[in-house]
Structure formats: structure tokens, C-alpha cells
Design a protein around this motif. Structure first.
Motif, PDB file in Angstrom:
ATOM      1  N   VAL A  28      -8.839   2.656   8.300  1.00 14.40           N
ATOM      2  CA  VAL A  28      -8.052   2.015   7.254  1.00 14.40           C
ATOM      3  C   VAL A  28      -8.396   2.670   5.915  1.00 14.40           C
ATOM      4  N   GLU A  29      -7.362   3.063   5.173  1.00 15.53           N
ATOM      5  CA  GLU A  29      -7.591   3.710   3.884  1.00 15.53           C
ATOM      6  C   GLU A  29      -8.172   2.691   2.906  1.00 15.53           C
ATOM      7  N   ARG A  30      -9.124   3.151   2.093  1.00 17.98           N
ATOM      8  CA  ARG A  30      -9.770   2.268   1.124  1.00 17.98           C
ATOM      9  C   ARG A  30      -9.180   2.516  -0.261  1.00 17.98           C
ATOM     10  N   PHE A  31      -8.944   1.429  -0.968  1.00 18.26           N
ATOM     11  CA  PHE A  31      -8.417   1.500  -2.316  1.00 18.26           C
ATOM     12  C   PHE A  31      -9.395   0.844  -3.274  1.00 18.26           C
ATOM     13  N   ALA A  32      -9.401   1.311  -4.518  1.00 14.62           N
ATOM     14  CA  ALA A  32     -10.251   0.752  -5.563  1.00 14.62           C
ATOM     15  C   ALA A  32      -9.365   0.334  -6.730  1.00 14.62           C
ATOM     16  N   ASP A  40       6.503   2.647  -0.082  1.00 14.02           N
ATOM     17  CA  ASP A  40       7.851   3.004   0.367  1.00 14.02           C
ATOM     18  C   ASP A  40       8.912   2.042  -0.141  1.00 14.02           C
ATOM     19  N   GLN A  41       8.583   0.767  -0.279  1.00 12.54           N
ATOM     20  CA  GLN A  41       9.570  -0.233  -0.694  1.00 12.54           C
ATOM     21  C   GLN A  41       9.528  -0.522  -2.192  1.00 12.54           C
ATOM     22  N   TYR A  42       8.325  -0.611  -2.777  1.00 13.25           N
ATOM     23  CA  TYR A  42       8.185  -1.044  -4.163  1.00 13.25           C
ATOM     24  C   TYR A  42       8.054   0.100  -5.166  1.00 13.25           C
ATOM     25  N   GLY A  43       7.731   1.305  -4.723  1.00 14.49           N
ATOM     26  CA  GLY A  43       7.619   2.447  -5.624  1.00 14.49           C
ATOM     27  C   GLY A  43       6.204   2.655  -6.133  1.00 14.49           C
ATOM     28  N   LEU A  44       6.096   3.177  -7.365  1.00 16.26           N
ATOM     29  CA  LEU A  44       4.797   3.494  -7.959  1.00 16.26           C
ATOM     30  C   LEU A  44       4.122   2.243  -8.493  1.00 16.26           C
ATOM     31  N   GLY A  45       2.782   2.210  -8.363  1.00 19.94           N
ATOM     32  CA  GLY A  45       2.041   1.058  -8.859  1.00 19.94           C
ATOM     33  C   GLY A  45       0.584   1.383  -9.074  1.00 19.94           C
ATOM     34  N   VAL A  46      -0.158   0.385  -9.589  1.00 17.53           N
ATOM     35  CA  VAL A  46      -1.589   0.517  -9.860  1.00 17.53           C
ATOM     36  C   VAL A  46      -2.296  -0.651  -9.192  1.00 17.53           C
ATOM     37  N   VAL A  47      -3.388  -0.362  -8.474  1.00 18.62           N
ATOM     38  CA  VAL A  47      -4.170  -1.399  -7.808  1.00 18.62           C
ATOM     39  C   VAL A  47      -4.904  -2.212  -8.871  1.00 18.62           C
ATOM     40  N   ILE A  48      -4.724  -3.540  -8.829  1.00 21.26           N
ATOM     41  CA  ILE A  48      -5.399  -4.401  -9.803  1.00 21.26           C
ATOM     42  C   ILE A  48      -6.398  -5.351  -9.148  1.00 21.26           C
ATOM     43  N   GLY A  49      -6.447  -5.351  -7.801  1.00 18.05           N
ATOM     44  CA  GLY A  49      -7.405  -6.190  -7.093  1.00 18.05           C
ATOM     45  C   GLY A  49      -7.570  -5.742  -5.656  1.00 18.05           C
ATOM     46  N   VAL A  50      -8.791  -5.908  -5.117  1.00 19.74           N
ATOM     47  CA  VAL A  50      -9.088  -5.503  -3.739  1.00 19.74           C
ATOM     48  C   VAL A  50      -9.770  -6.659  -3.027  1.00 19.74           C
ATOM     49  N   VAL A  54      -8.938  -6.378   3.561  1.00 18.52           N
ATOM     50  CA  VAL A  54      -7.956  -7.341   4.046  1.00 18.52           C
ATOM     51  C   VAL A  54      -6.617  -7.104   3.377  1.00 18.52           C
ATOM     52  N   ALA A  55      -6.642  -6.916   2.058  1.00 19.12           N
ATOM     53  CA  ALA A  55      -5.413  -6.715   1.300  1.00 19.12           C
ATOM     54  C   ALA A  55      -5.749  -6.147  -0.076  1.00 19.12           C
ATOM     55  N   VAL A  56      -4.733  -5.643  -0.753  1.00 18.32           N
ATOM     56  CA  VAL A  56      -4.877  -5.200  -2.140  1.00 18.32           C
ATOM     57  C   VAL A  56      -3.759  -5.827  -2.961  1.00 18.32           C
ATOM     58  N   LEU A  57      -4.043  -6.084  -4.231  1.00 17.91           N
ATOM     59  CA  LEU A  57      -3.055  -6.602  -5.156  1.00 17.91           C
ATOM     60  C   LEU A  57      -2.627  -5.438  -6.037  1.00 17.91           C
ATOM     61  N   VAL A  58      -1.313  -5.169  -6.072  1.00 17.80           N
ATOM     62  CA  VAL A  58      -0.797  -3.994  -6.771  1.00 17.80           C
ATOM     63  C   VAL A  58       0.230  -4.427  -7.808  1.00 17.80           C
ATOM     64  N   ALA A  69      -3.585  -5.219   4.838  1.00 15.65           N
ATOM     65  CA  ALA A  69      -3.968  -4.066   5.658  1.00 15.65           C
ATOM     66  C   ALA A  69      -3.320  -4.213   7.021  1.00 15.65           C
ATOM     67  N   PRO A  70      -3.011  -3.170   7.731  1.00 14.10           N
ATOM     68  CA  PRO A  70      -3.133  -1.754   7.388  1.00 14.10           C
ATOM     69  C   PRO A  70      -2.014  -1.353   6.438  1.00 14.10           C
ATOM     70  N   TYR A  71      -2.297  -0.415   5.585  1.00 16.61           N
ATOM     71  CA  TYR A  71      -1.392  -0.040   4.518  1.00 16.61           C
ATOM     72  C   TYR A  71      -0.481   1.099   4.984  1.00 16.61           C
ATOM     73  N   ASN A  72       0.369   0.821   5.970  1.00 15.13           N
ATOM     74  CA  ASN A  72       1.215   1.843   6.569  1.00 15.13           C
ATOM     75  C   ASN A  72       2.218   2.429   5.593  1.00 15.13           C
ATOM     76  N   LYS A  73       2.746   1.627   4.698  1.00 15.13           N
ATOM     77  CA  LYS A  73       3.795   2.094   3.805  1.00 15.13           C
ATOM     78  C   LYS A  73       3.263   2.484   2.427  1.00 15.13           C
ATOM     79  N   MET A  74       1.944   2.535   2.251  1.00 19.69           N
ATOM     80  CA  MET A  74       1.377   2.821   0.944  1.00 19.69           C
ATOM     81  C   MET A  74       0.428   4.012   1.015  1.00 19.69           C
ATOM     82  N   THR A  75       0.533   4.892   0.019  1.00 23.70           N
ATOM     83  CA  THR A  75      -0.349   6.061  -0.054  1.00 23.70           C
ATOM     84  C   THR A  75      -0.971   6.149  -1.430  1.00 23.70           C
ATOM     85  N   LYS A  76      -2.174   6.703  -1.466  1.00 23.19           N
ATOM     86  CA  LYS A  76      -2.892   6.892  -2.729  1.00 23.19           C
ATOM     87  C   LYS A  76      -2.422   8.204  -3.360  1.00 23.19           C
ATOM     88  N   LEU A  77      -2.224   8.189  -4.668  1.00 19.49           N
ATOM     89  CA  LEU A  77      -1.809   9.401  -5.379  1.00 19.49           C
ATOM     90  C   LEU A  77      -2.988  10.096  -5.996  1.00 19.49           C
TER      91      LEU A  77
END
Length: 77
Positions: A28-32, A40-50, A54-58, A69-77
Motif C-alpha cells: 500500500v502506498e504511503r502518503f504524508a 482519477d475522479q477528483y483531480g489534483l489535491g493536497v493531503v491534509i490528514g493521514v 486506513v485512509a487519507v483526507l485530501v 486504502a487501497p488507493y487504486n485511483k490516486m497517485t503521488k506527484l
């Protein structure tokens, strides 16, 4: 309420089986906080909570979404 795992996922692979063993799940990809992401659905964003893998708030401007999680439709830039 706890969800049950699919029965096929809990079966072990027998060494004498003529079929290949199932592929291991990718990690599972880790986000900070403050990571820039693309969804894929919402576009560009910034992670504001982890929430511990289990989940991330974007923040996707103008809305915030909780992505589980799993973050199938989301990728880190």
C-alpha cells in the motif's frame, strides 16, 4: 461490523498444485501531510490528514474527500 475476507484469499497454495501461486499484493502506498496527489475522479489535491494506512483526507479545492486504502485511483506527484 467487521467485513469477512473472501474465502479464496485465505486459502493456501499447495506445492503439488498444477496452477501458479497467486501473485502477492503490491504494498500500500504511503502518503504524508502536504503530499501533492492526483485522483482519477477528483483531480489534483493536497493531503491534509493521514489515518495510519486506513485512509487519507485530501483537499481537492473546493471539496475535501476521505480516500480509503487501497488507493487504486490516486497517485503521488
Amino acid at each position: 461490523m467487521k467485513m469477512k475476507t473472501p474465502r479464496a484469499a485465505t486459502r493456501r497454495h499447495l506445492p503439488t498444485s498444477p496452477f501458479k501461486p497467486p501473485a502477492a499484493a503490491p504494498p500500500v502506498e504511503r502518503f504524508a501531510v502536504d503530499d501533492r496527489v492526483n485522483h482519477d475522479q477528483y483531480g489534483l489535491g493536497v493531503v491534509i490528514g493521514v489515518e495510519d494506512e486506513v485512509a487519507v483526507l485530501v483537499d481537492f479545492r473546493p471539496r475535501q474527500e476521505r480516500i480509503p486504502a487501497p488507493y487504486n485511483k490516486m497517485t503521488k506527484l
